[in-house]
Design an enzyme around this catalytic site. Structure first.
Site, mmCIF file in Angstrom:
data_model
loop_
_atom_site.group_PDB
_atom_site.id
_atom_site.type_symbol
_atom_site.label_atom_id
_atom_site.label_comp_id
_atom_site.label_asym_id
_atom_site.label_seq_id
_atom_site.Cartn_x
_atom_site.Cartn_y
_atom_site.Cartn_z
ATOM 1 N N GLY A 9 0.814 -1.210 0.000
ATOM 2 C CA GLY A 9 0.000 0.000 0.000
ATOM 3 C C GLY A 9 0.848 1.260 0.000
ATOM 4 N N PRO A 13 7.564 7.397 -5.203
ATOM 5 C CG PRO A 13 8.497 9.332 -4.316
ATOM 6 C CD PRO A 13 8.280 7.874 -4.013
ATOM 7 C CB ALA A 14 6.896 7.086 -10.907
ATOM 8 C CG LEU A 15 12.180 10.428 -12.489
ATOM 9 C CD1 LEU A 15 11.735 10.981 -13.851
ATOM 10 C CD2 LEU A 15 13.123 11.412 -11.830
ATOM 11 N N GLY A 16 13.149 8.525 -9.423
ATOM 12 C CA GLY A 16 14.069 8.737 -8.306
ATOM 13 C C GLY A 16 15.448 9.113 -8.819
ATOM 14 C CG LEU A 17 19.612 11.475 -7.706
ATOM 15 C CD1 LEU A 17 19.643 12.254 -9.021
ATOM 16 C CD2 LEU A 17 20.194 12.324 -6.573
ATOM 17 N N GLY A 18 19.231 8.215 -9.109
ATOM 18 C CA GLY A 18 20.212 7.140 -8.983
ATOM 19 C C GLY A 18 21.509 7.685 -8.420
ATOM 20 C CG ASP A 43 18.269 3.035 -6.254
ATOM 21 O OD1 ASP A 43 17.392 2.238 -5.866
ATOM 22 O OD2 ASP A 43 19.390 2.673 -6.664
ATOM 23 C CE1 TYR A 48 25.070 0.814 -6.784
ATOM 24 C CE2 TYR A 48 23.499 2.444 -6.025
ATOM 25 C CZ TYR A 48 23.778 1.278 -6.716
ATOM 26 O OH TYR A 48 22.765 0.609 -7.342
ATOM 27 C CE LYS A 77 19.703 -0.758 -5.477
ATOM 28 N NZ LYS A 77 20.408 0.519 -5.580
ATOM 29 C CG HIS A 110 23.179 -4.543 -5.065
ATOM 30 N ND1 HIS A 110 23.890 -3.473 -4.564
ATOM 31 C CD2 HIS A 110 22.943 -4.242 -6.361
ATOM 32 C CE1 HIS A 110 24.078 -2.578 -5.522
ATOM 33 N NE2 HIS A 110 23.510 -3.019 -6.623
#
Ligand code: A2P
Length: 317
Positions: A9, A13-18, A43, A48, A77, A110
């Site tokens: 539920g 947000p459909a667009l994230g910052l990589g 993300d 990283y 991850k 990951h």
């Protein structure tokens, strides 16, 4: 901001910052800027090697009142060296400490690949543990415990084939909420999207722009580029937008989350604005012809000499 609803539920947000490949030294400013211009989804991953800097930016944005924690979506991850059940929570706690938060919105395995504890990137066969020796089902149970303890709100995986996802769905008490996979017009992942739709699993598209800043060792000679593709460029010119915006709008139109990486303020703005672009049926039909099953991130770095992993076994192809 366009958002998609997960099985729990929760809306993400459909667009994230990589943040893969965002260098320490650059990612702090990038995340601060992203939050200031309206990104609400970051993300992350310990692999990283920049989570402490992301966390500094997040903490400052929250402390200054720029954004409330509840309005921010944070994904991280579990790295390959912490699949053993007793290592999952310490790894998660490290990420929580680095990101300076007390829960994650989404925690993902990951890779379906296991390393010995402490191995960041394997150099020889002994650095690996096979999935027979340490099955995903055991790691998954430890992730489920993290949900029960309120440390993460949703759990999922990355880089899983349909076969591995199907097996996990049958074993799981909490079904995976997400599969984060490489996805772009050269790798359209039709069968995966269908499987995930049928099973209530959201898909996130990584490397939506073709990941041109991968380290040289991860690039093949003569590989295709997405941003220069003539079809993508033609669609961009038709709408008066950039090729990157076409690629991102295409991903969103297929109801996949997209996480373009950028550390450049102008490109971050441009990418966020792609959510406003509507592609028409002709654009979608033209882009559909570009599918060629091409992976920029093909996992061959896990299939070197002595590794128990092969590319056939990794992708089940
Ligand atoms: P930069 O960080 O300098 O903006 P992916 O998300 O597929 O991994 O791609 C990331 C690469 O794409 C980075 O090199 C990033 O560079 C570049 N990039 C990000 N946004 C755009 C854009 N709008 N136009 C062109 N290149 C972009």
């Amino acid at each position: 901001m366009l958002s998609f609803t997960l099985a729990s539920g929760d809306r993400l947000p459909a667009l994230g910052l990589g943040t893969w490949k965002s260098a320490p030294g650059a990612v702090y400013a990038a995340v601060k800027e992203a939050l200031a211009i309206g990104y609400r989804h970051i993300d992350c991953a310990p692999a990283y090697q920049n989570e402490p800097e992301v966390g500094k930016a997040v903490a400052e944005a929250i402390d200054s009142g720029m954004v409330a924690r509840t309005d921010l979506w944070l994904t991280s991850k579990l790295w390959n060296d912490a699949h053993a059940p007793e290592q999952v929570q310490p790894a998660l706690q490290k990420t929580l400490a680095d990101l300076r938060v007390d829960f994650l919105d989404l925690y993902l395995i990951h890779w379906p690949v296991v390393f010995k504890p402490g191995v960041m990137f394997p150099r020889r066969g002994e650095d690996y543990i096979s999935l027979d020796a340490l099955p995903i089902s055991l790691t998954w149970k430890a992730l489920e415990d993290c949900v029960a303890q309120g440390l993460v709100r949703n759990i999922g995986v990355c880089n899983f084939s349909v076969r591995k996802l199907d097996t996990l769905c049958r074993q799981a008490a909490i079904r995976p909420a997400m599969n984060q996979i490489e996805l772009h017009p050269y790798l359209q992942q039709g069968a995966m999207l269908e499987f995930c739709r049928e099973n209530g699993i959201q898909v996130t598209a990584y490397s939506p722009l073709g990941s041109g800043d991968r380290p040289a060792g991860m690039k093949k000679s003569g590989e295709p580029t997405l941003l220069d593709n003539p079809v993508i460029q033609r669609v961009a010119a038709k709408h008066g937008v950039t090729p990157a915006q076409v690629l991102l709008a295409w991903g969103l139109s297929r109801k996949t989350v997209v996480i373009p990486k950028s550390v450049n303020p102008e490109r971050m703005r441009q990418n966020l604005a792609a959510a406003q672009l509507g592609l028409d049926a002709q654009d979608v039909a033209d882009i559909a012809t570009l599918d060629r099953g091409y992976r920029f991130v093909d996992g061959s770095f896990f299939a070197g000499p002595g590794s128990p992993y092969t590319l056939e076994q990794l992708w089940d192809e």
